[in-house]
Design an enzyme around this catalytic site. Structure first.
Site, PDB file in Angstrom:
ATOM      1  N   HIS A   1      12.937  36.519 -12.136  1.00 57.86           N
ATOM      2  CA  HIS A   1      13.623  37.388 -13.247  1.00 57.86           C
ATOM      3  C   HIS A   1      13.997  36.554 -14.227  1.00 57.86           C
ATOM      4  O   HIS A   1      14.558  36.423 -15.592  1.00 57.86           O
ATOM      5  CB  HIS A   1      12.853  38.492 -13.440  1.00 57.86           C
ATOM      6  CG  HIS A   1      11.979  39.430 -12.954  1.00 57.86           C
ATOM      7  ND1 HIS A   1      10.819  39.948 -14.003  1.00 57.86           N
ATOM      8  CD2 HIS A   1      10.431  38.571 -12.096  1.00 57.86           C
ATOM      9  CE1 HIS A   1       9.690  40.385 -13.070  1.00 57.86           C
ATOM     10  NE2 HIS A   1      10.230  39.328 -12.616  1.00 57.86           N
TER      11      HIS A   1
ATOM     12  N   ARG B   1      12.852  37.877  -6.529  1.00 59.40           N
ATOM     13  CA  ARG B   1      11.957  38.609  -7.255  1.00 59.40           C
ATOM     14  C   ARG B   1      13.414  38.536  -9.230  1.00 59.40           C
ATOM     15  O   ARG B   1      13.219  38.485 -10.326  1.00 59.40           O
ATOM     16  CB  ARG B   1      11.056  39.480  -7.316  1.00 59.40           C
ATOM     17  CG  ARG B   1      11.051  40.329  -8.731  1.00 59.40           C
ATOM     18  CD  ARG B   1      10.064  41.648  -8.744  1.00 59.40           C
ATOM     19  NE  ARG B   1       8.938  41.691  -9.346  1.00 59.40           N
ATOM     20  CZ  ARG B   1       8.326  42.392 -10.609  1.00 59.40           C
ATOM     21  NH1 ARG B   1       9.159  43.952  -9.763  1.00 59.40           N
ATOM     22  NH2 ARG B   1       8.174  42.484 -11.372  1.00 59.40           N
TER      23      ARG B   1
HETATM   24  C1  HEM Z   1       3.287  33.707 -10.664  1.00 56.91           C
HETATM   25  C2  HEM Z   1       3.527  34.642 -11.527  1.00 56.91           C
HETATM   26  C3  HEM Z   1       4.819  36.136 -10.898  1.00 56.91           C
HETATM   27  C4  HEM Z   1       3.337  36.865 -11.479  1.00 56.91           C
HETATM   28  C5  HEM Z   1       2.643  37.876 -12.442  1.00 56.91           C
HETATM   29  C6  HEM Z   1       4.136  38.269 -10.814  1.00 56.91           C
HETATM   30  C7  HEM Z   1       4.218  39.533 -10.324  1.00 56.91           C
HETATM   31  C8  HEM Z   1       4.807  40.119 -10.064  1.00 56.91           C
HETATM   32  C9  HEM Z   1       4.701  41.931 -10.031  1.00 56.91           C
HETATM   33  C10 HEM Z   1       4.100  42.189 -10.746  1.00 56.91           C
HETATM   34  C11 HEM Z   1       5.231  42.204  -8.455  1.00 56.91           C
HETATM   35  C12 HEM Z   1       5.179  43.581  -8.345  1.00 56.91           C
HETATM   36  C13 HEM Z   1       6.351  44.589  -9.155  1.00 56.91           C
HETATM   37  C14 HEM Z   1       5.786  46.009  -8.320  1.00 56.91           C
HETATM   38  O1  HEM Z   1       5.074  47.008  -8.834  1.00 56.91           O
HETATM   39  O2  HEM Z   1       7.120  46.900  -8.596  1.00 56.91           O
HETATM   40  C15 HEM Z   1       5.944  40.977  -7.913  1.00 56.91           C
HETATM   41  C16 HEM Z   1       6.744  41.158  -6.585  1.00 56.91           C
HETATM   42  C17 HEM Z   1       7.406  40.134  -6.247  1.00 56.91           C
HETATM   43  N1  HEM Z   1       7.685  38.809  -6.581  1.00 56.91           N
HETATM   44 FE1  HEM Z   1       6.484  37.889  -8.420  1.00 56.91          FE
HETATM   45  N2  HEM Z   1       5.056  37.301  -9.526  1.00 56.91           N
HETATM   46  C18 HEM Z   1       5.322  36.039 -10.212  1.00 56.91           C
HETATM   47  C19 HEM Z   1       5.447  34.421  -9.407  1.00 56.91           C
HETATM   48  C20 HEM Z   1       7.062  35.312  -8.894  1.00 56.91           C
HETATM   49  C21 HEM Z   1       7.948  34.571  -8.104  1.00 56.91           C
HETATM   50  C22 HEM Z   1       8.068  32.630  -8.795  1.00 56.91           C
HETATM   51  C23 HEM Z   1       8.465  34.333  -7.328  1.00 56.91           C
HETATM   52  C24 HEM Z   1      10.176  34.132  -6.651  1.00 56.91           C
HETATM   53  C25 HEM Z   1      10.027  32.932  -6.431  1.00 56.91           C
HETATM   54  C26 HEM Z   1       8.155  36.087  -7.114  1.00 56.91           C
HETATM   55  C27 HEM Z   1       8.604  37.361  -6.862  1.00 56.91           C
HETATM   56  C28 HEM Z   1       8.625  38.258  -6.097  1.00 56.91           C
HETATM   57  C29 HEM Z   1       8.954  39.073  -4.651  1.00 56.91           C
HETATM   58  C30 HEM Z   1       9.617  38.566  -4.097  1.00 56.91           C
HETATM   59  C31 HEM Z   1       8.147  40.449  -5.572  1.00 56.91           C
HETATM   60  C32 HEM Z   1       8.552  41.625  -4.192  1.00 56.91           C
HETATM   61  C33 HEM Z   1       9.691  42.243  -4.931  1.00 56.91           C
HETATM   62  C34 HEM Z   1      10.036  43.643  -3.825  1.00 56.91           C
HETATM   63  O3  HEM Z   1       9.074  44.095  -3.246  1.00 56.91           O
HETATM   64  O4  HEM Z   1      10.566  44.276  -4.690  1.00 56.91           O
HETATM   65  N3  HEM Z   1       7.010  36.452  -7.762  1.00 56.91           N
HETATM   66  N4  HEM Z   1       5.198  39.973  -8.722  1.00 56.91           N
END
Ligand code: HEM
Ligand code: NAG
Ligand code: NAG
Length: 310
Positions: A68, A64
């Site tokens: 970002h 993530r």
């Molecule tokens: C499509 C639009 C996307 C949205 C709206 C989004 C939003 C989010 C949100 C809100 C979280 C939780 C953060 C938290 O509660 O602290 C999250 C977690 C995560 N996102 Fe996304 N995300 C998107 C796309 C992606 C993409 C493209 C990737 C990587 C290629 C990604 C990888 C991850 C990963 C691996 C987590 C878990 C992180 C952890 O456990 O620390 N996301 N995302």
């Protein structure tokens, strides 16, 4: 007169092209082969030990972090820069943008691995390349497939908190907004669906979760507990994320996950990714990541232009 002017121009052009190929050579997978032979080995060992000491979720957090970074000015490590008013222009850190603050993890891991790389190859490998290499290794360590990485990118000297706020999509986004946000970074709707498969690993805070799932888990913004993005195997890079979206009660955790099955075309793609026949999901994910989850080749040269201006 005329001929000497022409000669001067010619000399200038040759000098410029020599300079740009020597100092800002082509990006390549082998970019550090001569200057930092142990790089791959260091990255691999450090990522493996990190997932043991910090837990496997850290692999998700690193993926993530890279996303970002890449959606803001391209994959230039700008996300790693702290506030710094002594710089001109002053650095206003992306770390404090809404999608990042109290949420992004893994900064210490990148700093530590950068330190290990510096110990073996001082002043050679960019932070942008380290973040990209670490991300690929984390995905492989959790069961996914790697992708060819072109290395040799320069680190940004500027951050853009405003762009982090506008360009990183909110989890409350509808499908139209998501497609537009990814198109802006030159990704197709298909690539949006493939990259969202990153949510096969990791956790989200209850406050970010769709209302239906808050109710199902009985959590609230007040207790803000962590929930698995893929409730079956949150530490394994597999295709169950897509299976969850297809259950009769759509188990997608974020609103932005759930809406991917709201268009017939994209739902058909989700069905294909869920079965992963011939490794379709792994292949599409790898191909999209290869574009550096950012702006692809077009912006790479821009990053180098920025470096040239330093
Ligand atoms: C499509 C639009 C996307 C949205 C709206 C989004 C939003 C989010 C949100 C809100 C979280 C939780 C953060 C938290 O509660 O602290 C999250 C977690 C995560 N996102 Fe996304 N995300 C998107 C796309 C992606 C993409 C493209 C990737 C990587 C290629 C990604 C990888 C991850 C990963 C691996 C987590 C878990 C992180 C952890 O456990 O620390 N996301 N995302
Ligand atoms: C999607 O969300 C945007 C921004 O919140 C809004 O302007 C738009 O009307 C929404 N579109 C649909 C189809 O709901
Ligand atoms: C998506 O589709 C489901 C059912 O097909 C519907 O209940 C839901 O309101 C739709 N969501 C959006 C954001 O369009």
């Amino acid at each position: 007169m005329a001929s000497s002017t022409t000669g001067g121009h010619y000399f200038f052009l040759v000098a410029l092209s020599l300079l740009s190929s020597a100092a800002y050579g082509q990006l390549s997978e082998q970019y550090y082969a001569t200057e930092c032979l142990p790089l791959d080995q260091i990255i691999k060992a450090e990522v493996r030990s990190t997932l043991v000491t910090d837990g496997r979720r850290m692999g998700a957090s690193l993926l993530r972090l890279f996303f970002h970074d890449c959606f803001v000015q391209g994959c230039d490590a700008s996300v790693l820069l702290d506030d710094d008013v002594t710089k001109v222009p002053a650095i206003v850190s992306e770390k404090n943008a809404n999608p990042n603050v109290n949420s992004l993890r893994g900064f210490d891991v990148i700093n530590r691995i950068k330190g290990k790389v510096e110990a073996s190859c001082p002043g050679v490998v960019s932070c942008a390349d380290i973040l990209a290499l670490v991300t690929k290794e984390a995905v492989i360590a959790l069961g996914g497939q790697g992708w060819p990485l072109l290395l040799g990118r320069r680190d940004s000297t500027t951050a853009n908190k405003a762009e982090a706020n506008t360009d990183l999509p909110s989890p409350a986004s509808n499908l139209t907004t998501l497609i537009a946000a990814f198109n802006k970074k030159s990704f197709t709707a298909r690539e949006l669906v493939a990259l969202s498969g990153a949510h096969t690993i990791g956790l989200a805070q209850c406050a970010n979760v769709d209302e239906t799932q808050q109710q199902r888990y009985g959590c609230s913004n007040a207790n803000n507990v962590l929930l698995p993005l893929d409730e079956q195997t949150p530490n394994k890079f597999d295709t169950l994320y897509y299976g969850n979206l297809l259950l009769p009660d759509n188990r997608g955790l974020l609103h932005s996950d759930r809406v991917l099955v709201n268009s017939t075309d994209l739902k058909n793609l989700v069905v294909q990714y869920a079965s992963n026949r011939n490794g379709l999901f792994f292949q599409d994910f790898a191909n999209a990541m290869k574009k550096d989850v950012g702006d692809g080749r077009a912006h790479r040269s821009q990053w180098r232009d920025q470096a040239q201006l330093q």
